[in-house]
Design an enzyme around this catalytic site. Structure first.
Site, short mmCIF file in Angstrom:
data_model
loop_
_atom_site.label_atom_id
_atom_site.label_comp_id
_atom_site.label_asym_id
_atom_site.label_seq_id
_atom_site.Cartn_x
_atom_site.Cartn_y
_atom_site.Cartn_z
N TYR A 185 55.02 -35.91 13.24
CA TYR A 185 53.83 -35.15 13.61
C TYR A 185 52.79 -36.11 14.19
CZ TYR A 185 55.63 -31.35 10.65
OH TYR A 185 56.38 -30.35 10.09
N GLY A 223 44.76 -35.75 15.60
CA GLY A 223 43.54 -36.52 15.87
C GLY A 223 43.31 -36.85 17.33
N PRO A 259 61.02 -33.62 15.81
CA PRO A 259 60.50 -32.67 14.80
C PRO A 259 60.09 -33.31 13.47
CG PRO A 259 62.50 -31.82 15.83
CD PRO A 259 62.37 -33.25 16.27
N THR A 294 42.60 -36.86 5.61
CA THR A 294 42.60 -35.43 5.31
C THR A 294 44.01 -34.93 5.03
OG1 THR A 294 40.63 -35.04 6.65
CG2 THR A 294 42.04 -33.14 6.21
N SER A 327 38.76 -44.51 5.11
CA SER A 327 38.02 -43.28 5.40
C SER A 327 36.54 -43.58 5.43
CB SER A 327 38.33 -42.21 4.33
OG SER A 327 37.68 -40.99 4.64
N TYR A 346 16.98 -13.06 10.39
CA TYR A 346 15.67 -13.19 11.04
C TYR A 346 14.54 -13.23 10.02
CZ TYR A 346 11.22 -11.56 12.86
OH TYR A 346 9.89 -11.43 13.12
N LYS A 383 14.92 -10.51 18.18
CA LYS A 383 16.01 -10.62 19.15
C LYS A 383 16.32 -12.11 19.28
CE LYS A 383 13.93 -8.06 22.32
NZ LYS A 383 13.62 -7.31 23.56
N ASN A 417 32.57 -42.33 10.76
CA ASN A 417 32.39 -43.02 12.04
C ASN A 417 31.29 -42.40 12.89
OD1 ASN A 417 33.95 -40.76 12.38
ND2 ASN A 417 35.54 -41.74 13.60
N CYS A 418 30.98 -41.12 12.68
CA CYS A 418 29.89 -40.50 13.45
C CYS A 418 28.52 -41.00 13.00
CB CYS A 418 29.95 -38.99 13.33
SG CYS A 418 31.44 -38.26 14.06
#
Length: 827
Positions: free
Chosen positions: A281, A284, A278, A17, A41, A428, A436, A44-45
């Site tokens: 980075y 994940g 700094p 990403t 890439s 709704y 509701k 994995n889910c």
């Protein structure tokens, strides 16, 4: 100006990403992405669902290929290349090419670490020798598991761990025909939610055939992993083992580079996701984040944060104002036919941080109950009683769980409080929600507590309260208690509360409960206004019974001969036995009918069957699955199977008792008690309630007598009654009183008959039987209807005016019917 060189370590959600966003923001940047594995890439889910063959194409898992992403985004992608060292002083990384064995240094201006998290591998004796032991993190892991299942067709599997991967793999291996045993060290699976909701998953998994072992853990592996020994002494034979006990951050590279680590050795970052260097980075699953709700540091390895962080890092590198605000841990999982989701903090976390909170439980339908397919959602909301801060929410159900948790997640992120939940104007229509919405309802319930209108006790407190002498009143109808009740409670139906207050002492607190909490709240409001100190059992009997469902274990086989050993006991199990196919004698479609309609259909159709015949019933009533189990238990019939298909409960019932079925109960008592109802009222709503209760009691096997007196006699009158001799007073009475079920008024909001017309339209729309149908159902169920002769004389009503099947009798007849009656109501 020289283009900026950005090196990324790790692909998948975060790294890929970041790389794509970097290129979109800066066409001139030099971007180099290193990935240790072959695939940069992938989804994995989705890996468990490819193993289970829900996802049939392996290619579908590959979100981006090296070739495709390199060409589309003009970047240098080097897979099968492991970064083994960060040289901060020279701003280079040392890379090991896993294909050629070459090692070299690569320079960077900015470095992004996205190494992810790896499965925890515990030190257990015998683990190194276990041959068919797997973990699941990436495509190669997936290929190994799927190849083994496809080729060797294992009969048995042991999964160690009850988190996301453990539960999803349990379902998918089950779908492949593997008998699954899941071992969890704690007292519940899915620790992101609290116990009472997790208990619903426990019950459902066991119903699906998973051998769920809680509060136990693996002590050793034997026979090259063919036997799993637990600390309790249980020995489990298996053909494969999956370790799914959690993950730990891949932070060794950062640690060796001298970067600061935090919670669980995750890499420390600031709000802009920079490490203590700094120019470096980190994003994940490997990083420490701030819990959005509590503000405390934590580690939450999920896909959404990794994707979001990847984009934000690219923005910050390119000078945009970007900061990560924290993680709420919003998550969701499919567990067989159920969905479980949560957001924010759970009760365990709130207790650990000693934060003041209240919890409310509601059990609304996923959409309008009168539209087919509605199913209940069990939703828990956690909040601060003083200022309304929403801490978190969690839910379990078959449908509609995702959007309710998503809405509450947005409310938390937006800084809303429980005061705002009732004001949310959500979409709704009957197939999708109710006027509701459950989120609105959760807000209403929470506000009642904040406003001092409803004091509550929780499911885990009430047993101790009753044991200490507390008075608990169950305000449900008596027939509902046939399906279960909180031990020690007494029964005063909500409609009787006002008339029976002399039975309720004022000198001590009173506790009330119902099915889901609504009627308990109504009872509490009545009693409080008469000076009582009242507490409502939050979430009612449904929450209580979910938490206290008995946890059962399946027999555990330890070798190929079919011998099971449990704590020194040996049990022979016939592993070659095949399930007996049930031949359905009669099928009944009760979809769309509200309670007690489906049960009545069962009762009526069982009358035409012979012992041993099988009735199949389909119903969409949310409580039918549990109700039918209790009905079979109390009537001496056998529940052969019960399953859900697209929110439709499909059950098969064998008439009579099959001794091999544990759900069959022929104990004396439950089926022989009588039930009597005195019907005094001639109001439509009360008449309907009378016949619903009577039919339900008859369906439970009770001998039911309804004794009609005074205004109740009008229910039995025929609209086309023949002319009979009457004096002037009797004729006057006859003209003023309604003739039959179709002419009865409502007890409230009758509005000159308009209320009755409106009520009948609503009943028709919601598939609720009209009174004439309820009367006919009761007659078919064997309900005896007796008209009081004394009241007939006073009211000037003659026997010829009644519908067929009405008997005449006096008070002695009624009292005779009450002999041996376990249920006696006055309506």
């Amino acid at each position: 100006m020289k283009p900026k060189k950005i090196v990324i370590v790790g692909g998948v959600a975060g790294g890929a990403t970041a790389a794509a966003r970097l290129r979109r923001l800066d066409e001139t940047a030099e971007i180099v992405l290193f990935e240790r594995g072959e695939h940069i890439s992938f989804a994995n889910c989705g890996l468990p669902y490819y193993i289970g063959e829900t996802i049939t194409s392996r290619k579908a898992l590959l979100v981006q290929t090296v070739e495709g992403m390199s060409k589309k985004f003009n970047m240098d992608i080097r897979n099968r290349s492991e970064v083994v060292r960060i040289n901060r002083d020279t701003k280079t990384v040392t890379v090991h090419n896993l294909g050629t064995g070459e090692t070299y240094d690569e320079s960077y201006d900015v470095l992004i670490l996205s190494p992810g998290a790896k499965p925890i591998i515990p030190t257990i004796p015998g683990i190194d020798e276990a041959e068919q032991l797997f973990t699941l993190r990436n495509i190669p892991d997936t290929d190994r598991i799927k190849e083994y299942v496809d080729t060797h067709k294992p009969a048995r599997a042991v999964i160690v761990g009850g988190g996301f991967i453990g539960l999803e793999m349990a379902e998918n291996l089950h779908d492949r025909g593997v008998a699954v045993t899941l071992v969890q060290r704690g007292n519940q699976v899915m620790t992101s939610i609290d116990y009472e909701l997790a208990a619903m998953l426990h019950t459902h998994m066991q119903e699906k055939g998973v051998d769920l072992i809680l509060e136990d853990e693996v002590e050793t592996f034997e026979d090259r992993g063919r036997t799993v020994n637990l600390k309790s002494g249980r020995r489990i034979a298996t053909d494969m083992i999956l370790l799914a006990i959690g993950v730990e951050p891949e932070s060794q590279l950062a640690k060796d580079a001298g970067l600061a680590l935090g919670v669980r050795n995750a890499i420390k970052v600031n709000a802009t996701l920079q490490t203590t260097d700094p120019s470096i980075y980190a994003i994940g699953d490997a990083i420490e984040v701030t819990d959005f709700v509590s503000g405390k540091p934590t580690m939450i390895p999920l896909a959404w944060p990794a994707n979001r962080q990847g984009r934000l890092v690219a923005d910050h590198i390119n000078g945009l104002d970007a900061a990560y605000r924290g993680t709420m841990g919003t998550s969701i999982a499919k567990v067989f036919d159920l969905t479980v989701a949560s957001t924010g903090m759970n009760e365990k976390a709130l207790q650990r941080l000693d934060l003041p909170y209240e919890a409310v439980h509601i059990h609304p339908n996923s959409h309008a109950g009168y539209y087919p397919g509605a199913s209940p959602i069990s939703l828990k909301l956690l909040f601060n009683r003083e200022d309304g801060t929403i801490y978190g929410a969690q839910a379990v159900g078959r449908d509609g769980v995702d959007k309710r948790i998503d809405v509450i997640a947005v409310a938390i992120k937006a800084g809303m409080t429980v005061h705002d939940l009732p004001d949310l104007e959500l979409s709704y229509a009957p197939p999708y929600s109710s006027a509701k919405d459950p989120v609105n309802m959760a807000g209403y319930v929470a506000l009642n507590i904040m406003d001092g209108l409803n004091d509550i006790v929780q499911w885990h407190q009430i047993d101790d309260i009753v044991a200490d002498g507390g008075l608990l009143i169950d305000v449900r109808e008596p027939i509902e208690r046939e399906m279960g009740f909180i031990p020690g409670s007494i029964n005063i139906p909500l409609g009787d509360i006002r008339e029976r207050m002399d039975e309720i002492p004022k000198e001590k607190p009173v506790y009330v409960s119902c099915q889901v909490g609504l009627r308990g709240y109504l009872a509490a409001r009545i009693l409080r206004q008469y000076g009582y100190q009242v507490y409502n059992v939050d979430g009612g009997y449904k929450t209580y019974s979910n938490a206290f469902q008995p946890q059962k274990h399946q027999p555990v086989v330890t070798n190929d001969s079919g011998v099971a050993e449990i704590k020194g006991e040996t049990q022979v199990v016939n592993t070659d036995a095949q399930p007996i196919e049930a031949t359905v004698t009669l099928s009944v479609n009760a979809c769309g009918l509200q309670c007690p309609g489906p049960i009545m259909q069962v009762y009526e159709n069982m009358q035409s069957l012979n012992d041993g015949d099988i009735l199949e019933v389909k119903a969409t009533d949310p409580g039918f699955a549990r109700d039918i189990a209790a009905w079979c238990k109390n009537t001496g019939n056998t529940l052969v199977s019960s399953e859900f298909d697209q929110n439709t409960c499909i059950v098969q019932i064998r008439k009579g008792c099959d001794a091999s079925q544990a759900v069959c109960n022929l104990s004396a008592g439950g089926t022989q008690e009588n039930a009597t109802l005195v019907v005094f009222s001639g109001d439509l709503d009360k008449a309907m309630a009378s016949f619903i209760i009577a039919s339900g009691a008859a369906a439970m096997g009770k001998k039911v007598t309804m004794f009609f007196t005074f205004w109740g006699l009008n229910i039995l009158r025929r609209p086309d009654a023949p002319k009979v001799e009457k004096d002037s007073m009797e004729k006057m009475f006859g003209m003023m009183m309604p003739k039959g079920a179709g002419a009865l008024p409502l007890s409230k909001m009758n509005m000159g008959g308009m209320g009755t017309v409106m009520m009948k339209k609503v009943m028709s729309k919601k598939n609720v039987d009209d009174l004439d149908t309820l009367i006919a159902n009761a007659k078919r169920a064997g309900v005896k209807m007796i008209a009081c002769t004394m009241s007939m004389d006073v009211m000037g009503i003659k026997a010829e005016e009644f519908i067929d099947g009405v008997e005449l009798g006096g008070v002695a007849t009624y009292l005779g019917e009450t002999e041996g009656s376990g249920l006696n109501l006055f309506i």
